[in-house]
Design an enzyme around this catalytic site. Structure first.
Site, short mmCIF file in Angstrom:
data_model
loop_
_atom_site.label_atom_id
_atom_site.label_comp_id
_atom_site.label_asym_id
_atom_site.label_seq_id
_atom_site.Cartn_x
_atom_site.Cartn_y
_atom_site.Cartn_z
N ASP A 1 3.19 -4.30 8.07
CA ASP A 1 1.95 -3.54 7.90
C ASP A 1 0.80 -4.51 8.16
O ASP A 1 0.48 -5.36 7.33
CB ASP A 1 1.90 -2.97 6.46
N GLN B 1 -4.44 -4.86 7.30
CA GLN B 1 -5.47 -5.81 6.85
C GLN B 1 -5.45 -7.11 7.65
O GLN B 1 -6.47 -7.79 7.73
CB GLN B 1 -5.28 -6.13 5.35
N LYS C 1 -10.28 -0.13 11.02
CA LYS C 1 -10.52 -1.29 10.15
C LYS C 1 -10.91 -2.52 10.98
O LYS C 1 -11.10 -3.59 10.43
CB LYS C 1 -9.26 -1.60 9.33
N CYS D 1 -4.80 2.75 -3.42
CA CYS D 1 -3.54 3.25 -2.85
C CYS D 1 -2.40 2.28 -3.09
O CYS D 1 -1.57 2.05 -2.20
CB CYS D 1 -3.68 3.56 -1.36
N HIS E 1 0.86 -1.18 0.00
CA HIS E 1 0.00 0.00 0.00
C HIS E 1 0.90 1.24 0.00
O HIS E 1 2.03 1.18 0.50
CB HIS E 1 -0.83 -0.06 1.29
#
Lengths: 417, 163
Positions: free
Chosen positions: A207, A210, A233, A373, A130
């Site tokens: 990261d 998600q 999220k 993104c 991303h």
């Protein structure tokens, strides 16, 4: 509160829907079918109640003042840190820095740990990142002459592990990778990667924007050095994110923002820093949203992250079957639901993703259309944009069926035979 | 349950728009290119490559390339069909009038918007205004670069922000 009856996945998504007020609303006269959970999830009533309760009963600034409200506000804010530490099995509460979002957390690593790098040192990223895990490193490269390298992806959208092994070297100082792609859905083998990264003396920043909301994540078992994710999220509020890090690394890092909260002692021309994690939290933080976030964690912990994953694995498997069954979609990313989180990016070669999303919107179906993104990944896939359906706890097969019907309706509308 | 999308969609995708989307005009390469520009919409990744042939101040040919949604494609197609024969300042007046319409204004008297009127409904779909404007933002840059004798221009729909 509606009971969550048991099902194969351990809970009933339809019963869960009643906890989310927004899912009652209509969009263009249709039931809202919300399939943009990778962008942000909807919020349960318990979270909204917690926000209201904070402002109605306990609002004050934190870490200062001895009055009752200040003590309660501080307690609630710090309780969030503790809950997050337990949720991802951080070694200590001090390992959790409260940030604005995952992007903010990655920027903190890039700016602070990145400041220990010098010209010629390498940062290893991947083609599936991303922008939030690309741009902070591009900024670092410009400032410090650091070299950026990127692990390519295979034809089915997985990290090319052979290329990873050859790109990793003694020059590598930081490896920064997503645990789950927001476009391909690919779940990366982080634990295996962590071992290799430590083998060359580098650190691994993950990261988790998600992965943390959708998979069981154990920070210590993963072996990562840094883990970034966002509350919004994971059914929590916007404006709060987290950097979970090994405390011994945080101890060695310089703060990147100065101000109140983050100091121990200040003279006119000199200051010393507070202990970790506070030295990274300058200024009044987002107290209310942090205080409310445990209400979302309560829900996730009640259900259990293993059940969350099995529900979304089952749903993405069903969705892959149905979408492939249409026969005309290009689907990006691995087709094996065991290697994919609950999201699917797809392209109808005859209808631009924006047009597709527009038609779906008129049917009450919310999907994302665009580059997500991840412009470099779009270039790698040879597309300008894709449409993406991403699932959450409250989605079920009816939502997938509505999406499939919508895709058929879009072809009819655009006169594609 | 789901049979046919609501009629509101027809405000966006009018018959004329769909016709330009399905059979876009202005795809043929030009014999001579006097001005060109590359426009990019960072929101969706769409891009437009515009080539223009000029005879003094008069536009004599336009080629539109790139990838775009139905709205962007139709807008570029209409441009390629309507601008040849108009002078640069007439083209700029058309562009300004169309931009005004996209932002909720009435077209000034004396400006013929032709098929562009079919894109009027786009103004109700705020995020799609950039799609319609991309070819026109690109045109403005191509003409500006041509006037100043500059090379290829690059424009983005971000220039639409705040207008």
């Amino acid at each position: 509160m509606a009971p969550i009856a048991s099902s194969a996945a351990g809970f009933d998504p339809r019963a869960l829907r009643t906890r989310f007020p927004i899912l009652d609303r209509k969009v263009h006269g249709h039931r809202l079918v919300y399939l943009d959970n990778a962008a942000t999830t909807q919020k349960p009533a318990a979270l909204l109640d917690a926000l209201r309760s904070y402002y109605s009963n306990s609002n004050a600034n934190v870490h200062r003042g001895v009055h009752t409200l200040a003590e309660e506000a501080t307690g609630l804010y710090e309780a969030c840190r503790g809950r997050v530490a337990r949720f991802v099995n951080a070694p200590e509460e001090r390992a959790v820095v409260i940030t604005r979002n995952a992007t903010d957390a990655i920027n903190l690593v890039a700016r602070s740990w990145g400041a220990t790098l010098s010209t010629g040192d390498e940062v290893l990223l991947s083609e599936m990142e991303h922008h939030s895990n690309l741009v902070p490193w591009i900024m670092l490269a410009r400032e410090r002459g650091v070299v950026l390298r990127h692990v390519p992806i295979t034809a089915d959208g997985q990290l090319d592990m052979a290329a990873f092994a050859s790109l990793l070297s003694r020059r590598t100082r930081i490896v920064a990778l997503t645990a789950m792609s927001n476009v391909l859905g690919t779940i990366n083998p982080i634990a295996e990667i962590a071992e290799a990264v430590h083998g060359v003396g580098a650190v691994l920043a993950v990261d988790g924007a998600q992965s943390v909301p959708h998979l069981p994540v154990d920070f210590q078992a993963l072996g990562a050095d840094f883990l970034a994710f966002s509350a919004h999220k994971m059914y929590g509020p916007t404006g709060v994110g987290f950097l979970v890090a090994k405390p011994e690394l945080l101890e060695r890092m310089e703060p990147v923002a100065g101000g109140g909260e983050m100091i121990r002692e200040v003279r006119l021309d000199w200051a010393s820093w507070n202990d970790i994690p506070h030295k990274f939290e300058a200024g009044t933080p987002n107290i209310a949203d942090a205080a409310a976030f445990p209400a979302a964690l309560d829900m996730l912990e009640d259900i259990g992250m293993a059940s969350v994953r099995s529900h979304e694995r089952e749903l993405v498997g069903y969705a892959l079957d149905r979408l492939l069954g249409l026969g005309w979609l290009e689907i990006h990313g691995p087709l094996d639901p065991d290697r994919r989180g609950g999201l699917i990016s797809f392209v109808d070669p005859e209808i631009h993703p924006h047009d597709l999303a527009q038609v779906l919107d008129t049917l009450g179906i919310a999907v994302r259309a665009g580059h997500h993104c991840a412009q470099p990944l779009m270039r790698r896939l040879g597309v300008a944009a894709t449409a993406r359906a991403s699932f959450g706890l409250y989605n079920d097969r009816d939502d997938v069926d509505a999406l499939v019907d919508g895709l058929v309706a879009a072809r009819k509308y655009f006169g594609v035979a | 349950m789901i049979d046919r999308p609501e009629v509101a969609l027809d405000d966006l995708y009018r018959e004329v728009v769909m016709d330009h989307h399905r059979r876009p005009r202005g795809r043929t390469p030009l014999a001579r290119v006097d001005a060109h520009a590359h426009g990019f919409n960072p929101v969706c990744g769409d891009d437009v490559l515009l080539s223009i042939a000029l005879d003094d101040e008069r536009i004599v040919g336009i080629q539109v390339q790139g990838r775009g949604c139905a709205i962007c494609t139709a807008s570029g197609s209409i441009m390629a069909e309507m601008l040849p024969g108009r002078t640069v300042s007439e083209a700029e007046a058309t562009s300004e009038a169309f931009r005004g319409v996209m932002h909720g204004k009435l077209a000034p008297a004396g400006v013929d918007l032709g098929d562009l009127e079919a894109l009027e409904g786009v103004q109700k779909f705020a995020v799609r205004v950039k799609c319609a404007m991309l070819p026109w933002v690109t045109l403005a840059d191509a003409l500006r670069a041509w006037r100043t004798g500059g090379a290829e221009a690059t424009s983005t729909t971000e220039q639409e922000l705040g207008r």
